[in-house]
Design an enzyme around this catalytic site. Structure first.
Site, PDB file in Angstrom:
ATOM      1  N   LYS A   1       1.318  -2.394   7.748  1.00  0.00           N
ATOM      2  CA  LYS A   1       0.216  -1.415   7.788  1.00  0.00           C
ATOM      3  C   LYS A   1      -0.085  -1.042   9.241  1.00  0.00           C
ATOM      4  O   LYS A   1      -0.314   0.123   9.563  1.00  0.00           O
ATOM      5  CB  LYS A   1      -1.023  -1.996   7.093  1.00  0.00           C
ATOM      6  CG  LYS A   1      -0.859  -2.006   5.586  1.00  0.00           C
ATOM      7  CD  LYS A   1      -1.833  -2.902   4.859  1.00  0.00           C
ATOM      8  CE  LYS A   1      -1.424  -2.985   3.383  1.00  0.00           C
ATOM      9  NZ  LYS A   1      -2.100  -4.015   2.618  1.00  0.00           N
TER      10      LYS A   1
ATOM     11  N   GLN B   1      -7.313  -7.538   3.066  1.00  0.00           N
ATOM     12  CA  GLN B   1      -6.070  -7.939   2.404  1.00  0.00           C
ATOM     13  C   GLN B   1      -6.356  -9.022   1.354  1.00  0.00           C
ATOM     14  O   GLN B   1      -6.975 -10.037   1.654  1.00  0.00           O
ATOM     15  CB  GLN B   1      -5.085  -8.474   3.465  1.00  0.00           C
ATOM     16  CG  GLN B   1      -3.711  -8.787   2.930  1.00  0.00           C
ATOM     17  CD  GLN B   1      -2.952  -7.548   2.465  1.00  0.00           C
ATOM     18  OE1 GLN B   1      -2.895  -6.538   3.144  1.00  0.00           O
ATOM     19  NE2 GLN B   1      -2.371  -7.627   1.280  1.00  0.00           N
TER      20      GLN B   1
ATOM     21  N   ASP C   1      -8.560   1.233  -0.281  1.00  0.00           N
ATOM     22  CA  ASP C   1      -7.768   0.558  -1.319  1.00  0.00           C
ATOM     23  C   ASP C   1      -8.138   1.091  -2.710  1.00  0.00           C
ATOM     24  O   ASP C   1      -7.416   0.859  -3.679  1.00  0.00           O
ATOM     25  CB  ASP C   1      -8.061  -0.956  -1.288  1.00  0.00           C
ATOM     26  CG  ASP C   1      -6.821  -1.783  -0.995  1.00  0.00           C
ATOM     27  OD1 ASP C   1      -5.706  -1.217  -1.044  1.00  0.00           O
ATOM     28  OD2 ASP C   1      -6.966  -2.988  -0.730  1.00  0.00           O
TER      29      ASP C   1
END
Ligand code: NAP
Length: 285
Positions: free
Chosen positions: A53, A97, A120
């Site tokens: 990322k 995460q 997300d």
């Protein structure tokens, strides 16, 4: 063999090229999309995802921050960081995460992320907006699945799509997005009876179950589109999908490989979400 390969790698590169162009245009207006990634603990797979990322941000001209926190970080400390990032002007998107260490309540953390920065797409407000068909930041992997299908020139309207797997991060949102594209959707899961028979009715079969090579040719109608979301690490270290590619490619139409199919799309959609969030944040969309 009738199969054609849908290359997520290629589609991903095309989309990233477009994003990089848009980022240059924004830079001229003094806007740089910013993504903050938060990693708690030392899970090796998560570390790889976070590095990827970071690299994508660098390649596309985004501002990025990675916060690597020790595994023993308390929930209160993590929530304080999320709060700080929610208020930080340079940050348009926040990604925590997952999975988080067991002592931290994942839902509490996801719920704490500002809805407009939830790149997300896991915040309940974004999920709710997806369900009712309102504007929302879409979860990355499901959005990537739809993008792949569309860019392969496949029309979903009126088609029968069967989704195998009903998780909150893949199966459920994929089924909602397929419905949004006017497909008729059937969902299967671990309790489904006669699954092969149902799957064989699919014009489009999306598989997200987390079982290496589980879906063989007996689940596939000749010529069907097969999208394999699975990413399973085999004992020999190789990556395998949920679909038995060698068997299925003999009967299906377009199919995504693993690796190089849905996988590359996930981070690309994350970058796209961050760009969307940045434009909204600065009143540019
Ligand atoms: P998950 O949360 O474990 O959910 C698996 C789903 O599959 C569940 O709904 C389960 O049914 C169903 N299932 C399991 N075994 C089954 C079987 N034998 N027959 C029918 N249904 C079955 O998994 P996930 O997070 O959705 O991930 C699925 C796969 O996608 C994994 O391989 C994961 O690594 C991969 N993935 C890839 C990406 C990417 O970037 N490409 C992103 C996310 C996930 P029940 O609900 O009945 O238990």
């Amino acid at each position: 063999m009738t199969a054609t390969i849908i290359s997520g790698k290629q589609v991903s590169e095309d989309i990233r090229g477009r994003i990089a162009g848009e980022v240059k245009g924004l830079a001229a207006k003094g806007v740089v999309p910013g993504l903050a990634v938060v990693l708690v603990g030392e899970d090796p797979a998560s570390q790889v995802y976070v590095r990827n990322k970071e690299k994508a941000c660098h390649d596309l001209g985004f501002y990025s921050e990675v916060h690597r926190l020790p595994a023993e970080t308390s929930q209160a400390q993590l929530l304080a960081l999320v709060d700080e990032l929610n208020r930080k002007e340079a940050i348009d998107g926040i990604l925590v995460q997952l999975p988080l260490p067991g002592h931290i309540d994942e839902k509490a953390v996801i719920n704490a992320i500002a809805v407009g920065k939830d790149v997300d797409g896991f915040h309940p407000v974004n999920v709710g907006n997806l369900v009712i068909g309102d504007d929302s930041l879409l979860p990355c992997t499901p959005a990537g699945v739809i993008e792949l299908i569309k860019r392969a020139g496949i029309s979903l309207s009126g088609k029968h799509a069967v989704v195998i797997g009903r998780s909150n991060i893949v199966g459920k949102p994929v089924s909602l997005l397929l419905q949004r594209e006017n497909a008729t959707v059937t969902m299967c899961h671990s309790r489904t009876e006669n699954m092969a028979e149902i799957a064989r009715q699919a014009d489009v079969l999306v598989v997200a179950i987390g079982r290496a090579n589980f879906i063989d040719a007996s689940y596939v109608k000749p010529g069907a589109v097969v999208i394999d979301v699975g990413m399973n690490r085999l004992e020999n270290g190789k990556l395998a999908g949920d679909v038995d590619f060698d068997s299925v490619k003999e009967v299906c139409g377009p199919i995504t490989p693993v690796p190089g199919g849905v996988g590359p799309m996930t981070i690309t959609m994350l970058m796209q979400n961050t760009l969307i969030a940045a434009k909204r944040h600065h009143g540019l969309s």
